[in-house]
Design a protein around this motif. Structure first.
Motif, PDB file in Angstrom:
ATOM      1  N   THR A 294      48.313 -67.497 -70.851  1.00 39.93           N
ATOM      2  CA  THR A 294      47.581 -66.771 -69.825  1.00 39.93           C
ATOM      3  C   THR A 294      46.139 -66.571 -70.246  1.00 39.93           C
ATOM      4  O   THR A 294      45.797 -66.639 -71.432  1.00 39.93           O
ATOM      5  N   SER A 295      45.285 -66.313 -69.268  1.00 42.49           N
ATOM      6  CA  SER A 295      43.883 -65.969 -69.518  1.00 42.49           C
ATOM      7  C   SER A 295      43.733 -64.464 -69.372  1.00 42.49           C
ATOM      8  O   SER A 295      44.264 -63.865 -68.424  1.00 42.49           O
ATOM      9  N   ILE A 296      43.032 -63.844 -70.316  1.00 42.43           N
ATOM     10  CA  ILE A 296      42.867 -62.393 -70.345  1.00 42.43           C
ATOM     11  C   ILE A 296      41.387 -62.058 -70.317  1.00 42.43           C
ATOM     12  O   ILE A 296      40.611 -62.574 -71.126  1.00 42.43           O
ATOM     13  N   LYS A 297      40.991 -61.204 -69.407  1.00 42.66           N
ATOM     14  CA  LYS A 297      39.589 -60.801 -69.289  1.00 42.66           C
ATOM     15  C   LYS A 297      39.293 -59.686 -70.279  1.00 42.66           C
ATOM     16  O   LYS A 297      39.101 -58.520 -69.915  1.00 42.66           O
ATOM     17  N   SER A 298      39.281 -60.062 -71.546  1.00 39.97           N
ATOM     18  CA  SER A 298      39.038 -59.133 -72.637  1.00 39.97           C
ATOM     19  C   SER A 298      38.735 -59.958 -73.878  1.00 39.97           C
ATOM     20  O   SER A 298      39.201 -61.101 -73.988  1.00 39.97           O
ATOM     21  N   PRO A 299      37.933 -59.433 -74.827  1.00 46.43           N
ATOM     22  CA  PRO A 299      37.604 -60.201 -76.031  1.00 46.43           C
ATOM     23  C   PRO A 299      38.839 -60.472 -76.894  1.00 46.43           C
ATOM     24  O   PRO A 299      39.803 -59.696 -76.882  1.00 46.43           O
ATOM     25  N   PRO A 300      38.833 -61.547 -77.660  1.00 44.28           N
ATOM     26  CA  PRO A 300      39.959 -61.855 -78.548  1.00 44.28           C
ATOM     27  C   PRO A 300      40.303 -60.716 -79.505  1.00 44.28           C
ATOM     28  O   PRO A 300      41.484 -60.509 -79.816  1.00 44.28           O
ATOM     29  N   SER A 301      39.295 -59.983 -79.984  1.00 45.68           N
ATOM     30  CA  SER A 301      39.564 -58.904 -80.932  1.00 45.68           C
ATOM     31  C   SER A 301      40.420 -57.807 -80.320  1.00 45.68           C
ATOM     32  O   SER A 301      41.262 -57.199 -80.998  1.00 45.68           O
ATOM     33  N   VAL A 302      40.243 -57.562 -79.027  1.00 40.09           N
ATOM     34  CA  VAL A 302      41.040 -56.539 -78.344  1.00 40.09           C
ATOM     35  C   VAL A 302      42.473 -57.023 -78.146  1.00 40.09           C
ATOM     36  O   VAL A 302      43.434 -56.279 -78.355  1.00 40.09           O
ATOM     37  N   VAL A 303      42.623 -58.276 -77.757  1.00 35.12           N
ATOM     38  CA  VAL A 303      43.960 -58.847 -77.587  1.00 35.12           C
ATOM     39  C   VAL A 303      44.719 -58.824 -78.912  1.00 35.12           C
ATOM     40  O   VAL A 303      45.887 -58.443 -78.970  1.00 35.12           O
ATOM     41  N   LEU A 304      44.035 -59.204 -80.002  1.00 30.76           N
ATOM     42  CA  LEU A 304      44.656 -59.170 -81.323  1.00 30.76           C
ATOM     43  C   LEU A 304      45.072 -57.761 -81.695  1.00 30.76           C
ATOM     44  O   LEU A 304      46.193 -57.536 -82.167  1.00 30.76           O
ATOM     45  N   ARG A 305      44.178 -56.807 -81.492  1.00 29.83           N
ATOM     46  CA  ARG A 305      44.503 -55.417 -81.831  1.00 29.83           C
ATOM     47  C   ARG A 305      45.740 -54.941 -81.095  1.00 29.83           C
ATOM     48  O   ARG A 305      46.629 -54.308 -81.676  1.00 29.83           O
TER      49      ARG A 305
END
Length: 202
Positions: free
Chosen positions: A39-50
């Motif tokens: 999926t595509s997420i409208k958020s930076p990778p660092s936030v998704v990782l966290r």
């Protein structure tokens, strides 16, 4: 060959009879298969990782795995997954939403890797299934968090199952896993797009 598909809004999930290779087990054959969701997420990778590794927030967003227990860590008050941590997912496999129906799955997190590509920070997280002897069932889940731009991420997760019991897993819960992986991605997407973007892993 793709066997089944599921979509939740912008999530694409599928069961693949030609399994993906994984970092620990490599290429697998025989009855092996892979479940994948992207999926595509409208958020930076660092936030998704966290949000992926901070298990203290799983009850807020993750209906598939509403609870995680830690074991074998020097500091069990730390609710962030890291390489070497043994943990147990309490899985709502059939979406009943009842604590009594949760299934326990023991896992070992092996990798949390930052990958820089053309100045963009991407991440890879890997964990191994530890609930069965390796000769009976091997499973490895790979999460790839890729930067599209400073405010957009592609989240790609797949899990490859192999060994004699993999055939039974595919026959009895393969279709369910496709749905649950789609659910996981969708819920991580919604939560990541609603959480602050000024903190997380750098």
């Amino acid at each position: 060959m793709q066997q089944s598909d599921s979509k939740i809004n912008t999530v694409e999930a599928s069961l693949l009879r030609s399994p993906f290779a994984t970092p620990h087990w490599g290429a697998q054959s025989g009855s092996a298969f892979t479940v994948r969701a992207v999926t595509s997420i409208k958020s930076p990778p660092s936030v998704v990782l966290r949000n992926l590794v901070d298990i203290s927030n799983y009850p807020r967003w993750n209906k598939f795995v509403p609870r995680v227990s830690l074991s074998g860590t020097p500091n069990t008050s730390d609710r962030t997954l890291q390489a070497g941590v043994v943990f147990t997912e309490h899985v709502d496999m059939y979406g009943h939403g009842k604590p009594s129906g949760l299934v326990k799955m023991k896992l070992l997190m092996t990798t949390l890797e930052e990958i820089e590509d053309s100045g963009r920070k991407n991440y890879k997280v890997v964990w191994l299934g530890k609930g069965y002897p390796d000769w009976a069932l091997r499973s490895e889940r790979v999460h790839v968090i890729s930067c599209n731009n400073e405010s957009s991420t592609t989240y790609d997760v797949w899990e490859t199952f192999s060994g004699p019991l993999a055939l039974l897993v595919r026959l009895f819960v393969g279709q369910t896993l496709v749905k649950r992986f789609a659910q996981w991605n969708h819920e991580l997407k919604l939560y990541s797009e609603s959480t602050p973007q000024d903190s997380g892993h750098s």
